[in-house]
Structure formats: C-alpha cells, structure tokens
Design an enzyme around this catalytic site. Structure first.
Site, PDB file in Angstrom:
ATOM      1  N   ARG A 296       0.832  -1.213   0.000  1.00 21.70           N
ATOM      2  CA  ARG A 296       0.000   0.000   0.000  1.00 21.70           C
ATOM      3  C   ARG A 296       0.865   1.261   0.000  1.00 21.70           C
ATOM      4  O   ARG A 296       0.501   2.273  -0.596  1.00 21.70           O
ATOM      5  CB  ARG A 296      -0.959  -0.045   1.189  1.00 21.70           C
ATOM      6  CG  ARG A 296      -2.110  -1.061   0.938  1.00 21.70           C
ATOM      7  CD  ARG A 296      -2.802  -1.448   2.222  1.00 21.70           C
ATOM      8  NE  ARG A 296      -3.974  -2.281   2.002  1.00 21.70           N
ATOM      9  CZ  ARG A 296      -3.957  -3.596   1.718  1.00 21.70           C
ATOM     10  NH1 ARG A 296      -2.809  -4.222   1.569  1.00 21.70           N
ATOM     11  NH2 ARG A 296      -5.080  -4.271   1.546  1.00 21.70           N
TER      12      ARG A 296
ATOM     13  N   GLY B  84      -0.922 -11.212  -5.571  1.00 18.05           N
ATOM     14  CA  GLY B  84      -2.347 -10.930  -5.796  1.00 18.05           C
ATOM     15  C   GLY B  84      -2.702  -9.524  -5.346  1.00 18.05           C
ATOM     16  O   GLY B  84      -3.498  -8.828  -5.991  1.00 18.05           O
TER      17      GLY B  84
ATOM     18  N   ARG C 230      -4.943 -17.209 -10.943  1.00 14.29           N
ATOM     19  CA  ARG C 230      -5.839 -16.835  -9.835  1.00 14.29           C
ATOM     20  C   ARG C 230      -6.980 -15.936 -10.323  1.00 14.29           C
ATOM     21  O   ARG C 230      -6.804 -15.160 -11.256  1.00 14.29           O
ATOM     22  CB  ARG C 230      -5.023 -16.135  -8.724  1.00 14.29           C
ATOM     23  CG  ARG C 230      -4.059 -17.105  -8.048  1.00 14.29           C
ATOM     24  CD  ARG C 230      -3.242 -16.445  -6.978  1.00 14.29           C
ATOM     25  NE  ARG C 230      -4.059 -15.989  -5.862  1.00 14.29           N
ATOM     26  CZ  ARG C 230      -3.590 -15.237  -4.858  1.00 14.29           C
ATOM     27  NH1 ARG C 230      -2.333 -14.864  -4.858  1.00 14.29           N
ATOM     28  NH2 ARG C 230      -4.379 -14.880  -3.880  1.00 14.29           N
TER      29      ARG C 230
ATOM     30  N   SER D 153     -12.961  -9.590   1.548  1.00 10.34           N
ATOM     31  CA  SER D 153     -11.609  -9.558   1.000  1.00 10.34           C
ATOM     32  C   SER D 153     -11.057  -8.136   0.996  1.00 10.34           C
ATOM     33  O   SER D 153     -11.658  -7.223   0.416  1.00 10.34           O
ATOM     34  CB  SER D 153     -11.615 -10.111  -0.430  1.00 10.34           C
ATOM     35  OG  SER D 153     -10.531  -9.599  -1.161  1.00 10.34           O
TER      36      SER D 153
ATOM     37  N   GLN E 188      -8.507  -7.203  -0.543  1.00 10.02           N
ATOM     38  CA  GLN E 188      -8.027  -6.859  -1.883  1.00 10.02           C
ATOM     39  C   GLN E 188      -9.160  -6.272  -2.722  1.00 10.02           C
ATOM     40  O   GLN E 188      -8.966  -5.283  -3.433  1.00 10.02           O
ATOM     41  CB  GLN E 188      -7.408  -8.086  -2.549  1.00 10.02           C
ATOM     42  CG  GLN E 188      -6.153  -8.543  -1.805  1.00 10.02           C
ATOM     43  CD  GLN E 188      -5.498  -9.765  -2.403  1.00 10.02           C
ATOM     44  OE1 GLN E 188      -6.057 -10.406  -3.291  1.00 10.02           O
ATOM     45  NE2 GLN E 188      -4.329 -10.103  -1.908  1.00 10.02           N
TER      46      GLN E 188
ATOM     47  N   ASP F  34      -4.435 -16.007   6.202  1.00 11.45           N
ATOM     48  CA  ASP F  34      -3.033 -16.226   5.812  1.00 11.45           C
ATOM     49  C   ASP F  34      -2.277 -17.107   6.812  1.00 11.45           C
ATOM     50  O   ASP F  34      -1.196 -17.626   6.500  1.00 11.45           O
ATOM     51  CB  ASP F  34      -2.295 -14.888   5.690  1.00 11.45           C
ATOM     52  CG  ASP F  34      -2.740 -14.109   4.456  1.00 11.45           C
ATOM     53  OD1 ASP F  34      -3.417 -14.696   3.591  1.00 11.45           O
ATOM     54  OD2 ASP F  34      -2.415 -12.914   4.364  1.00 11.45           O
TER      55      ASP F  34
ATOM     56  N   LYS G 270      -5.717 -19.013  -2.990  1.00 14.71           N
ATOM     57  CA  LYS G 270      -4.540 -18.261  -2.548  1.00 14.71           C
ATOM     58  C   LYS G 270      -3.357 -18.619  -3.457  1.00 14.71           C
ATOM     59  O   LYS G 270      -3.553 -19.125  -4.547  1.00 14.71           O
ATOM     60  CB  LYS G 270      -4.260 -18.566  -1.071  1.00 14.71           C
ATOM     61  CG  LYS G 270      -5.328 -17.983  -0.142  1.00 14.71           C
ATOM     62  CD  LYS G 270      -5.287 -16.475  -0.169  1.00 14.71           C
ATOM     63  CE  LYS G 270      -6.411 -15.857   0.627  1.00 14.71           C
ATOM     64  NZ  LYS G 270      -6.523 -14.423   0.451  1.00 14.71           N
TER      65      LYS G 270
ATOM     66  N   ARG H  11      -4.658 -23.944  -1.093  1.00 19.65           N
ATOM     67  CA  ARG H  11      -4.025 -24.279   0.192  1.00 19.65           C
ATOM     68  C   ARG H  11      -4.715 -25.437   0.889  1.00 19.65           C
ATOM     69  O   ARG H  11      -4.081 -26.108   1.713  1.00 19.65           O
ATOM     70  CB  ARG H  11      -3.951 -23.043   1.103  1.00 19.65           C
ATOM     71  CG  ARG H  11      -2.853 -22.106   0.645  1.00 19.65           C
ATOM     72  CD  ARG H  11      -2.577 -20.982   1.627  1.00 19.65           C
ATOM     73  NE  ARG H  11      -1.456 -20.198   1.122  1.00 19.65           N
ATOM     74  CZ  ARG H  11      -1.274 -18.908   1.341  1.00 19.65           C
ATOM     75  NH1 ARG H  11      -2.129 -18.232   2.070  1.00 19.65           N
ATOM     76  NH2 ARG H  11      -0.216 -18.295   0.837  1.00 19.65           N
TER      77      ARG H  11
ATOM     78  N   ARG I 176       3.794 -19.583   1.990  1.00 19.17           N
ATOM     79  CA  ARG I 176       3.305 -19.921   3.341  1.00 19.17           C
ATOM     80  C   ARG I 176       3.276 -21.433   3.578  1.00 19.17           C
ATOM     81  O   ARG I 176       3.435 -21.894   4.706  1.00 19.17           O
ATOM     82  CB  ARG I 176       1.938 -19.288   3.592  1.00 19.17           C
ATOM     83  CG  ARG I 176       2.000 -17.766   3.566  1.00 19.17           C
ATOM     84  CD  ARG I 176       0.896 -17.083   4.312  1.00 19.17           C
ATOM     85  NE  ARG I 176       0.762 -15.708   3.868  1.00 19.17           N
ATOM     86  CZ  ARG I 176       1.505 -14.680   4.284  1.00 19.17           C
ATOM     87  NH1 ARG I 176       2.427 -14.862   5.191  1.00 19.17           N
ATOM     88  NH2 ARG I 176       1.322 -13.465   3.803  1.00 19.17           N
TER      89      ARG I 176
HETATM   90  C1  S3P Z   1      -4.222  -9.030   1.501  1.00 17.76           C
HETATM   91  C2  S3P Z   1      -5.465  -9.498   1.696  1.00 17.76           C
HETATM   92  C3  S3P Z   1      -5.770 -10.909   1.895  1.00 17.76           C
HETATM   93  C4  S3P Z   1      -4.542 -11.748   2.166  1.00 17.76           C
HETATM   94  C5  S3P Z   1      -3.385 -11.371   1.304  1.00 17.76           C
HETATM   95  C6  S3P Z   1      -3.044  -9.906   1.476  1.00 17.76           C
HETATM   96  C7  S3P Z   1      -4.040  -7.578   1.345  1.00 17.76           C
HETATM   97  O1  S3P Z   1      -6.418 -11.355   0.747  1.00 17.76           O
HETATM   98  O2  S3P Z   1      -4.829 -13.116   2.035  1.00 17.76           O
HETATM   99  O3  S3P Z   1      -2.263 -12.147   1.636  1.00 17.76           O
HETATM  100  O4  S3P Z   1      -2.923  -7.085   1.498  1.00 17.76           O
HETATM  101  O5  S3P Z   1      -5.041  -6.893   1.058  1.00 17.76           O
HETATM  102  P1  S3P Z   1      -8.021 -11.191   0.628  1.00 17.76           P
HETATM  103  O6  S3P Z   1      -8.428 -10.147   1.606  1.00 17.76           O
HETATM  104  O7  S3P Z   1      -8.314 -10.777  -0.741  1.00 17.76           O
HETATM  105  O8  S3P Z   1      -8.545 -12.517   1.016  1.00 17.76           O
END
Ligand code: S3P
Length: 428
Positions: free
Chosen positions: A29, A94, A122, A167, A169, A316, A343, A347, A388
């Site tokens: 970020r 991701g 993904r 999520s 993300q 995670d 993921k 996993r 992981r």
């Molecule tokens: C993350 C959000 C998570 C996490 C990833 C990092 C992030 O994914 O699993 O390792 O930095 O926003 P999701 O929230 O999409 O599941």
C-alpha cells in the site's frame, strides 16, 4: 527451484525476534498510495520481498522517482501518472494485481498487468466485475477473469457495492476506484477484512468513513493527498510461523517485536492462545495502527480447536495454524474457508497433501478440513510455489525434521526467514 533440509531441534529456545519481515500488506500500500500525493513519501522498514518490490517497481514505471537506502524508501510521485512503456509485472502478488487494477482504472492510459504462472491462474473477476460496473474498461483471458489484464483507464462512476466475499483486496481496489469517481461511493462487506487501506488513506487525508450501518463511505479526492511518513511494523503473518514453533517446542519462548496489533491481523494468535499456548500482547504505540510486541510461550500440549468464524482475520495464518493442529490433542476443524482454494496455491489441497506425507490424518471439505492430531513425521514436502506452505512445513521440521522442495517462493514475503530459523535449529 531450491531444496532445504531442516533438522529436528536439539534444545528449547528463547528468541527475541527483531527482524521479522516488515508487513507485506502495508508495504504494498505504501508503494501504491504514495502515487496519490504530490509530495515525497518516506517509508522506513519497507519489505524488500519480491512481492512488494514488484509494487514498487510498478510505481516507478508509472513515473514515480524511487530512492532506496536499504529498507528506507522515498517515493516522489510524478505530476501525472505516466502511461507505462511496457507491461506491469506483479510477480506472485495478488495484492499488487488487484489493488493496482482498482487504482489504474481511474487513470488515463493503457495499463497491462501480468504476473507469474501462479498469479496468472488466480481469479480476477472478483475485482474486474465490480470495476467494470462502474465504467472501468478491463479485459483479460477468460473474459477478464485471468491475467494478463488490460486496463484502459478513464472516468469512473460512483457505486454502492455489497461484496459477496470478505476480502481486503477487493475492498481496497474499490476504495481506490471510489476515490477517483465523481461523487461519493459506498462499500460493504460482511466481516471487516484487514483495514490498512482505510487507516492509511485516512492518515493521508482522504475522507473514508465507516457509517453506523456498516457501509464504508468514500469521498472522491479533490486535491492530492498528504504524503506517507511511516515505519512499517513487522508482519504478524510472518511472525506467526515463529509463534507456532514456540507453542509446540517444549519450554520455548518467542517475542515478536514491533508488530502490528491491528485486530484484523492477530486473530490466529488468539486461536493459538485458545489452544493452550501462553500468549501476551503489549501495545506500545499507535501510528496508523496499534503496534507492539507479542510473546508466545510453550504451555504444554495444545488442544484441538474448531475455527469457523472471523476467517478473513486469519486466512493467511491457516497453513501455520494447521501445523499446531497436527500436534494438538484431538480433531481440529476449519470451516467457511473456501478462500484458501484461491490463494498462492489451493491451500486446502497443498496443506493436506503435506500433512498426509507427515503421517497426519485429515478429512477434506470443499470449504475447509479436519486434522486429527498425532505425531508429525519427517517427509519430503512440495510447496507448489506457495511461500506460506513452504514456511509452515519448515517450522514443522523443527519438531521432526523435514525436506522441502521449491523454497525460492519464501523470498516473496520473508527473505530472512531461514536466518531466524537458524537460531532454533540446523538447516542444510
Ligand atoms: C491481503 C489481503 C488478503 C490476504 C493477502 C493480502 C491484502 O487477501 O490473504 O495475503 O494485502 O489486502 P483477501 O483479503 O483478498 O482474502
């Protein structure tokens, strides 16, 4: 494709970890959000992992001037985001692909996001569909579900989006798009996912508020945001590998220093505590996030547990938690965790394959699994390129010895993992 052999520990340990990898989510970020300012952001303790360096190098391709002195990074944004001359490579990350998809949808130009073979497999529809609904022009393989994604940035409409998936993300991609829409947008999820985006953007002056009814209100930005000035705390997800080792090796103790104590990130420690480990959280400061130390002490054999709530807060950590479950008394159950399937690897299948090789019995479900606690045995584990999974079985190796194939992936998030593990046991 490197290979490693971990030896069984020979004595208990008391470890103070000052060098757990900096937080991956926050580092990504920092690289992206600094583009929303017109001044230089200063980031100390930036994660020099492959994932977050990919985000940084994308910021550079978009015109930012980056200066790096070890883990201290300054990012001076360009006056206008530059249309990059080449494709933007997110590597294995991701977070980089999904957040940049939201951010770049609002900028003028053509942006092509790609990644390694794992990331290209993904699902991206989760961000592409809501972004297309607000006017983003995005295409990709399988009608926009798989990278490479081609984004033709432009004007975005405001939205009201109730996310079917908890999520961070998806939420972050939509918030970044909402900041560029022409009027207020609203986003909601069932369980608050990690909220670094909201905290950091608010700290930069953006108007993002959570309303009493749970909706997040996003006001478009009318002028550049304040720059970031931040020391990235340690990553609780990386620290958790060492928390598990301390909880399963008799008479051992680990202190993880200067880690984020954000409640959306430390749920796995609370579960480990419920399983019987002795765990203490000591908050020391609050800069964007609460930050402090976590101490984990061995406290006898762990008890099995059922984990079916607050899944987004420990998603995670489930691979490492599965190692604790494998040596606990009784049958542990994980439910409502189908996100594990998408993921860095599937996993559910990679963890269970590994545990079965170590002679631990398991039952697979579409959205989780059961682990019948037993005695871990040395085996050869394939990480399937998932950092992981590789690190989880490496810490299992402290109990019983382990050989792990394909460990290069650990560099994506925790390049000094083995340097710390070496303080506990031998590694070849
Ligand atoms: C993350 C959000 C998570 C996490 C990833 C990092 C992030 O994914 O699993 O390792 O930095 O926003 P999701 O929230 O999409 O599941």
């Amino acid at each position: 494709m490197k290979f490693v052999k971990i030896s069984k520990y020979s004595k208990s340990f008391d470890l103070e970890c000052k060098s757990i990898a900096p937080d991956k989510s926050i580092s990504h970020r920092c690289a992206m959000f600094s583009l929303l300012s017109d001044k230089t952001s200063t980031i100390k303790n930036f994660l020099l992992g492959e994932d977050t360096l990919a985000s940084l190098s994308i910021a550079e391709q978009l015109g930012a001037k980056i200066e790096r002195d070890g883990a201290e990074v300054t990012i001076t944004p360009p006056k206008r985001i530059k249309e990059p001359e080449n494709i933007l490579d997110c590597g294995n990350a991701g977070t980089a692909m999904r957040l940049y998809a939201g951010l770049l949808s609002g900028f003028d130009g053509l942006f092509i996001l790609t990644g390694d073979k794992y990331l290209r497999a993904r699902p991206m529809k989760r961000v592409v569909t809501p972004l297309r609904e607000i006017g983003a022009k995005i295409d990709g393989r399988e009608h926009g579900n798989l990278a490479p994604l081609a984004i033709r940035g432009g004007k975005l409409k405001p939205f009201r989006y109730l996310s079917p998936i908890d999520s961070a993300q998806i939420k972050s991609a939509l918030i970044l798009a909402g900041l560029q829409a022409y009027s207020k947008s609203y986003y909601r999820e069932n369980l608050l996912s990690r909220d670094h985006t909201e905290r950091m953007l608010r700290g930069m002056g953006a108007n993002i508020s959570t309303l009493a009814n749970g909706w997040i209100e996003i006001e478009p930005i009318k002028k550049p945001l304040k720059p970031l000035n931040i020391t990235v705390p340690a990553d609780p997800s990386s620290g958790f590998f060492f928390a598990v080792v301390a909880a399963i090796v008799p008479n051992s103790k680990v202190t993880i220093k200067n880690v984020t104590l954000n409640p959306t990130r430390i749920e796995a420690y609370k579960v480990l505590k419920e399983m019987g480990a002795d765990i203490e959280f000591i908050e020391k400061e609050n800069i964007y996030e609460p930050i402090g130390d976590i101490t984990i002490r061995y406290n006898g054999k762990l008890k099995a547990i059922r984990v079916d709530k607050n899944i987004a807060w420990l998603i995670d950590e489930l691979p490492a938690l599965s190692i604790a479950m494998a040596v606990a008394n009784g049958t542990s159950i994980i439910k409502n965790a189908k996100e594990l399937r998408v993921k860095e690897s599937d996993r559910i299948s990679t963890i269970l394959e590994g545990l079965n090789s170590c002679n631990i019995k398991t039952v697979e479900h579409p959205d989780g699994y059961e682990i019948i606690g037993g005695e871990l045995q040395e085996a050869t584990i394939d990480s399937y390129g998932d950092h992981r999974v590789a690190m989880s079985f490496a810490i299992a190796g402290v109990l019983c010895g382990m050989r792990i194939k394909d460990i290069d992936c650990i560099d994506t998030s925790f390049p000094n993992f083995f340097d710390i593990l070496k303080d506990i046991t031998e590694i070849e």
